[in-house]
Scaffold this active site. Structure first.
Site, short mmCIF file in Angstrom:
data_model
loop_
_atom_site.label_atom_id
_atom_site.label_comp_id
_atom_site.label_asym_id
_atom_site.label_seq_id
_atom_site.Cartn_x
_atom_site.Cartn_y
_atom_site.Cartn_z
N HIS A 112 0.82 -1.22 0.00
CA HIS A 112 0.00 0.00 0.00
C HIS A 112 0.85 1.27 0.00
O HIS A 112 0.35 2.35 -0.31
CB HIS A 112 -0.99 0.00 1.18
CG HIS A 112 -0.39 0.31 2.52
ND1 HIS A 112 -0.08 -0.67 3.44
CD2 HIS A 112 -0.06 1.48 3.10
CE1 HIS A 112 0.41 -0.12 4.53
NE2 HIS A 112 0.44 1.19 4.34
N ASP B 112 0.14 -7.66 1.67
CA ASP B 112 0.54 -6.25 1.65
C ASP B 112 2.06 -6.10 1.63
O ASP B 112 2.63 -5.26 2.32
CB ASP B 112 -0.04 -5.51 2.86
CG ASP B 112 -0.06 -3.99 2.64
OD1 ASP B 112 0.18 -3.55 1.50
OD2 ASP B 112 -0.29 -3.26 3.63
N SER C 144 4.74 2.41 7.91
CA SER C 144 4.31 1.28 7.09
C SER C 144 5.45 0.81 6.19
O SER C 144 6.08 1.60 5.50
CB SER C 144 3.13 1.68 6.21
OG SER C 144 1.97 1.85 6.97
#
Length: 462
Positions: free
Chosen positions: A93, A123, A196
């Site tokens: 992402h 992911d 992230s």
């Protein structure tokens, strides 16, 4: 008092993380992505056309540099280098939809990156940079050895503030959020937006997780962060590096968990395994698996539930022949299944196979108002002409059937693992279950073509 002192001494035993931070910092990177966003194409005005203020607001929008022109959007994330020749791991992402990806290294230099492959299911994304000099990198550790209470360190680019380190402990293991292959390490090390794709380190400096998500009511860290376990990530990275895509094993069955009442209806000793609710065309059908089978073991490993089976199948090589131990009608059998590839199967809509016609009338049983399928009911329920079974016309809202989710429009195609076309078939299966000393009967119910098993108590019919 003794307990409090012991906890305090334990917390002080890790005097500093400085040496570890110095060791791992050169391999951690900040990631900046740029994406072209199309200009506005829909209604833009906030005043009616022809208004004397129309020209004023158009001029105001143009001064803001927007208008109808495409514009650039930027995003920030983190990542880490896993080889001296420039392979970088991050979250999917973080880079999804990006036109340009720029990697900032701890030493202050920047390099553009290209995407080698991505896996939205976990992911994870694998990037590559080209560098004239060997790059500092880190190794993956064994996430299965991480214990609740172990110290861990997270590093990344929280809220775009640059390289930052936070420390905490492993709060929990084997967390699932929403994905099929989820295996998250939960930690209280501070993780925020921008972290992230960054690494979660153990005290040996090995990566045991990729920081992916937080649980927060306000968007900031409240001490509940999730890192995808390294043992999941390494399998994905190996495939992305070799093929540029994932290649997961596919068994070709629809399954559901074995609950206590399902176990009783099937005469199983324990509520374990995965109950096969449907077998579309694929590896399982070719090997002889059938709806109603309970998968007890896959490739030599006991199956506890559906989640464990899905993950194990996905982690098995495509084309491998595996032994699948099943329980069918109370007897154990072993079948040899050659696995297909899940990604190819998901690209093809699953075929439905249903059956033929029955008589019309209705009957109340187990809180259900039932009717054999006929042309009129098939048309009402938008079923194919080949569909057969007993249609649920109504459900008593005080019944067990309603509590377990049965609704008008469902179709019962099997009872006690035998096909039902008429009321007599269902009554016979109920009588057989009673004679076998069972308290419930297992129904195969289809809704919109999707099958599932439901166990209903047969005491309600007495």
């Amino acid at each position: 008092m003794i307990l409090i002192m012991a906890q305090s001494l334990s917390a002080q035993s890790q005097e500093s993380f400085a040496d570890l931070a110095d060791k791992i910092s050169p391999a951690v990177v900040n990631i900046t992505t740029s994406t072209t966003v199309a200009g506005r194409t829909g209604p833009q005005g906030i005043v009616p056309p022809g208004s004397p203020f129309e020209d004023f607001f158009r001029e105001f929008q143009d001064r803001g540099g927007q208008g109808d022109r495409p514009r650039r959007s930027s995003a920030l994330g983190s990542g880490f280098v896993i080889s001296e020749d420039g392979y970088v791991v991050t979250n999917n992402h973080v880079i999804e939809g990006a036109d340009e990806i720029l990697i900032e290294f701890f030493g202050g230099f920047e390099l553009p990156a290209t995407i080698i492959g991505t896996d939205p299911n976990t992911d994870i994304a694998l990037l590559k940079v080209e560098s004239e000099e060997p790059l500092g990198f880190v190794n993956f550790g064994d996430s299965d050895t991480a214990r609740v209470g172990d110290w861990v360190m997270a590093m990344g680019n929280p809220l775009g503030q640059g390289f930052s380190v936070s420390a905490g402990i492993v709060s929990a293991r084997n967390r699932a959020l929403s994905g099929t292959y989820d295996d998250y390490i939960q930690t209280d090390a501070a993780i925020n937006r921008g972290n992230s794709g960054g690494p979660l380190f153990n005290m040996d400096g090995d990566v045991i997780g990729v920081n992916t998500a937080i649980l927060s009511p306000n968007g900031g860290s409240i001490g509940i962060g999730f890192s995808m376990a390294s043992n999941v990530v390494t399998r994905v990275i190996d495939q992305l590096k070799e093929f540029g895509e994932t290649r997961r094993g596919w068994l070709g069955v629809r399954i559901q968990d074995v609950t206590d009442d399902v176990a009783d209806a099937l005469g199983l000793e324990a509520a374990k395994g995965a109950l096969v609710s449907d077998v579309p065309e694929g590896p399982a059908m070719e090997a002889g698996l059938e709806a109603g089978d309970v998968i007890l073991s896959f490739d030599g490993v006991d199956v506890e539930d559906t989640r464990g089976l899905v993950r194990q199948v996905g982690n098995t090589a495509v084309g491998k022949a595996v032994r699948v131990v099943i329980n069918r009608n109370g007897e154990t059998q072993t079948l040899l299944v050659t696995l297909g590839r899940r990604e190819e199967a998901e690209a093809v809509p699953a075929a439905q196979t249903l059956d033929e016609d029955g008589a019309s009338s209705s009957m109340d049983l187990m809180g259900l108002t039932l009717s054999p399928l006929n042309a009129e009911i098939r048309e009402q329920l938008e079923l194919p002409d080949s569909a057969k079974g007993l249609a649920v016309m109504d459900v008593d809202q005080t019944s067990e059937a309603f509590e377990k989710g049965l609704r008008a429009g469902d179709v019962i195609t099997e009872a006690g693992q035998a096909q039902v076309l008429a009321f007599g078939d269902l009554e016979d299966r109920i009588d057989e279950a009673r004679e076998a000393g069972r308290k419930s009967i297992l129904l195969l119910v289809r809704r919109g073509g999707d099958p599932r098993f439901v166990a209903l108590s047969i005491t309600e019919t007495e």
